[in-house]
Design a protein around this motif. Sequence first.
Motif, mmCIF file in Angstrom:
data_model
loop_
_atom_site.group_PDB
_atom_site.id
_atom_site.type_symbol
_atom_site.label_atom_id
_atom_site.label_comp_id
_atom_site.label_asym_id
_atom_site.label_seq_id
_atom_site.Cartn_x
_atom_site.Cartn_y
_atom_site.Cartn_z
ATOM 1 N N PRO A 25 -9.959 -39.518 -56.468
ATOM 2 C CA PRO A 25 -9.372 -38.995 -56.836
ATOM 3 C C PRO A 25 -9.113 -37.390 -55.651
ATOM 4 C CG PRO A 25 -12.472 -38.600 -56.590
ATOM 5 C CD PRO A 25 -11.307 -40.287 -56.376
ATOM 6 N N ASN A 26 -8.420 -38.335 -54.784
ATOM 7 C CA ASN A 26 -8.270 -37.645 -53.279
ATOM 8 C C ASN A 26 -6.501 -37.395 -54.008
ATOM 9 O OD1 ASN A 26 -10.461 -37.855 -51.692
ATOM 10 N ND2 ASN A 26 -9.020 -39.835 -51.545
ATOM 11 N N PRO A 27 -6.500 -36.292 -53.948
ATOM 12 C CA PRO A 27 -4.906 -35.047 -54.597
ATOM 13 C C PRO A 27 -3.423 -35.630 -53.249
ATOM 14 C CG PRO A 27 -5.747 -33.375 -53.223
ATOM 15 C CD PRO A 27 -6.822 -34.693 -53.584
ATOM 16 N N SER A 28 -2.542 -36.487 -53.313
ATOM 17 C CA SER A 28 -1.349 -36.307 -52.753
ATOM 18 C C SER A 28 -0.737 -35.502 -51.957
ATOM 19 C CB SER A 28 -0.356 -37.359 -54.146
ATOM 20 O OG SER A 28 -1.081 -38.341 -53.927
ATOM 21 N N TRP A 29 -0.477 -35.154 -50.853
ATOM 22 C CA TRP A 29 -0.095 -34.208 -49.917
ATOM 23 C C TRP A 29 1.856 -34.813 -49.650
ATOM 24 C CZ3 TRP A 29 0.863 -35.883 -45.037
ATOM 25 C CH2 TRP A 29 -0.548 -36.774 -44.559
ATOM 26 N N ILE A 30 2.665 -33.810 -48.605
ATOM 27 C CA ILE A 30 2.963 -33.926 -48.159
ATOM 28 C C ILE A 30 3.357 -34.141 -46.864
ATOM 29 C CG2 ILE A 30 5.956 -33.005 -47.889
ATOM 30 C CD1 ILE A 30 5.382 -31.683 -50.867
ATOM 31 N N ARG A 31 4.122 -34.353 -46.427
ATOM 32 C CA ARG A 31 3.301 -35.138 -45.020
ATOM 33 C C ARG A 31 5.208 -34.421 -44.450
ATOM 34 N NH1 ARG A 31 2.710 -40.918 -43.664
ATOM 35 N NH2 ARG A 31 4.910 -41.021 -43.944
ATOM 36 N N LEU A 32 4.864 -33.784 -43.006
ATOM 37 C CA LEU A 32 6.097 -33.101 -42.024
ATOM 38 C C LEU A 32 6.224 -32.981 -41.136
ATOM 39 C CD1 LEU A 32 6.730 -29.835 -44.100
ATOM 40 C CD2 LEU A 32 7.910 -31.497 -45.160
ATOM 41 N N LEU A 33 7.515 -34.161 -40.394
ATOM 42 C CA LEU A 33 7.498 -32.941 -39.037
ATOM 43 C C LEU A 33 7.762 -31.987 -38.605
ATOM 44 C CD1 LEU A 33 7.121 -35.091 -36.119
ATOM 45 C CD2 LEU A 33 9.449 -35.910 -36.322
ATOM 46 N N ASP A 34 6.739 -31.260 -37.769
ATOM 47 C CA ASP A 34 6.712 -30.215 -37.691
ATOM 48 C C ASP A 34 8.167 -29.448 -36.746
ATOM 49 O OD1 ASP A 34 6.699 -27.142 -36.883
ATOM 50 O OD2 ASP A 34 4.496 -26.829 -36.750
ATOM 51 N N GLN A 35 9.028 -29.161 -36.546
ATOM 52 C CA GLN A 35 9.887 -29.062 -36.173
ATOM 53 C C GLN A 35 10.457 -27.962 -35.020
ATOM 54 O OE1 GLN A 35 13.762 -29.875 -38.463
ATOM 55 N NE2 GLN A 35 12.662 -30.787 -39.985
ATOM 56 N N THR A 36 9.464 -27.495 -35.183
ATOM 57 C CA THR A 36 9.508 -25.813 -34.251
ATOM 58 C C THR A 36 8.211 -26.552 -33.080
ATOM 59 O OG1 THR A 36 6.896 -25.199 -35.163
ATOM 60 C CG2 THR A 36 8.794 -24.342 -36.622
ATOM 61 N N GLU A 77 0.200 -31.945 -42.288
ATOM 62 C CA GLU A 77 -0.098 -32.486 -44.061
ATOM 63 C C GLU A 77 -0.335 -30.870 -45.096
ATOM 64 O OE1 GLU A 77 -3.976 -33.742 -44.503
ATOM 65 O OE2 GLU A 77 -3.660 -35.114 -42.623
ATOM 66 N N ILE A 78 1.183 -31.154 -45.737
ATOM 67 C CA ILE A 78 1.233 -29.444 -46.264
ATOM 68 C C ILE A 78 0.511 -30.328 -48.151
ATOM 69 C CG2 ILE A 78 2.779 -28.787 -47.883
ATOM 70 C CD1 ILE A 78 3.417 -28.424 -45.251
ATOM 71 N N ALA A 81 12.157 -31.017 -50.191
ATOM 72 C CA ALA A 81 10.921 -30.031 -50.332
ATOM 73 C C ALA A 81 10.710 -29.644 -51.855
ATOM 74 C CB ALA A 81 11.257 -29.776 -49.255
ATOM 75 N N GLY A 82 12.277 -29.226 -52.025
ATOM 76 C CA GLY A 82 11.697 -28.753 -53.824
ATOM 77 C C GLY A 82 11.101 -29.421 -54.270
ATOM 78 N N ALA A 83 12.167 -30.454 -55.036
ATOM 79 C CA ALA A 83 11.161 -31.526 -55.462
ATOM 80 C C ALA A 83 10.113 -32.010 -55.922
ATOM 81 C CB ALA A 83 12.219 -32.523 -55.150
ATOM 82 N N MET A 84 9.666 -32.107 -54.416
ATOM 83 C CA MET A 84 7.483 -32.761 -54.136
ATOM 84 C C MET A 84 7.315 -31.391 -54.021
ATOM 85 S SD MET A 84 8.671 -35.000 -50.690
ATOM 86 C CE MET A 84 9.043 -36.843 -50.949
ATOM 87 N N GLY A 85 8.186 -30.061 -54.158
ATOM 88 C CA GLY A 85 6.866 -28.861 -54.043
ATOM 89 C C GLY A 85 6.357 -28.551 -55.527
ATOM 90 N N ALA A 86 7.286 -29.154 -56.215
ATOM 91 C CA ALA A 86 6.870 -28.695 -57.857
ATOM 92 C C ALA A 86 5.866 -29.446 -58.333
ATOM 93 C CB ALA A 86 8.467 -28.754 -58.623
ATOM 94 N N ALA A 87 6.420 -31.243 -58.140
ATOM 95 C CA ALA A 87 5.422 -31.874 -57.797
ATOM 96 C C ALA A 87 3.958 -31.409 -57.507
ATOM 97 C CB ALA A 87 5.394 -33.192 -57.821
ATOM 98 N N LEU A 88 4.015 -30.640 -56.464
ATOM 99 C CA LEU A 88 2.179 -30.555 -55.297
ATOM 100 C C LEU A 88 2.124 -29.758 -56.283
ATOM 101 C CD1 LEU A 88 1.012 -31.432 -53.025
ATOM 102 C CD2 LEU A 88 2.070 -29.090 -51.496
ATOM 103 N N ALA A 89 2.806 -28.389 -56.987
ATOM 104 C CA ALA A 89 2.390 -27.294 -57.059
ATOM 105 C C ALA A 89 1.871 -28.168 -58.662
ATOM 106 C CB ALA A 89 3.161 -26.804 -58.231
#
Length: 341
Positions: A12-23, A33-34, A58-66
């Motif tokens: 039951p663990n939710p999936s997530w978005i992985r980002l390399l922090d460019q800052t 871990e977004i 990011a927009g596409a995956m963010g909509a899926a995350l929401a």
Amino acid sequence: MRAIDWVSESAPNPSWIRLLDQTRLPNDEIVLEIRTVDQLIDAISRLAVRGAPALGVAGAMGAALALQNGSAETATEEIARLREARPTAVNLAWGVDRVMRSFDQGFDAVLTEAIAVRDEDILGSQRMAEKGYNLLAELLPEKINEGLTLMTICNTGSLAAVEGGTALGVIAEVFRRGDLTNVIACETRPLFQGARLTAWELAKMGAPHQTVVDSAANFITSQGGIDAILVGADRIAANGDSANKIGTFSIALGAQYAGIPFIVVAPESTIDVETASGDLITIEDRGTDEVVTINGKRMSPAETTSLNPAFDVTPAALITGIVTDARVIRPALGQQPADAL
């Protein structure tokens, strides 16, 4: 490591978005871990993830995350906020809008479309690299085999996409084919995306490169040391006017003076046919702090404020060619992005 990717977890663990922090680059390679849309909006706003293609993903995956994390009603509200996180970059809204066409079919359909956006971005980078190399070979047939010296601004490589990139992806292709002498990377004030990110990518691939302060770019170009300038775009109007990182317009003028090619490289999703010309593009102003503060130290008096447009617009008349994943557009020959494929 991909700049952005979807990490699928077992129920039951939710999936997530992985980002390399460019800052944090080039000193630290930190993975974020977004897990919420608010975290993603924050990452977009502070440029932990940036670049037109990456923002589309990011927009596409963010909509899926929401949709994964909430009801259709709460997801709709979150997605609307995500869509507006960067007003100039059209790819973010494009990525959201594309997957939203599957919204009524549920999470699995939205996620499938988001993954398709990611995979198409990877393939698109490969196509832009090939088309961009071929355009350089066409424009500079006598020079390319001797080795090209190319200039770029901001960061348009794998950090700005999933893999590959746009303008820097073309430069990487020139390097892979043995036709690169040097890359001059504009430092790209105020956040040094050229000095930090582009130099980091070029060093990783072992490509010869140097950085230059933005204000020196046109002088260097005028002295005959640059064969072509390649840049990305965050929005391309129907007539070919192109919005990109602040400073791009200046080096386009320098290219015109020097009589060298000025090439824009961006995916088809960056073309906004609903915007007729560049003067209709909303330019994001990111405020005073980025300009007056460097590495945590304020460089100006406390009373000083700044204009900080994140982008400028290069008129189509200054652009030799626009390279997308689908075609090459030649504004000088009367071609426009709004023309049918």
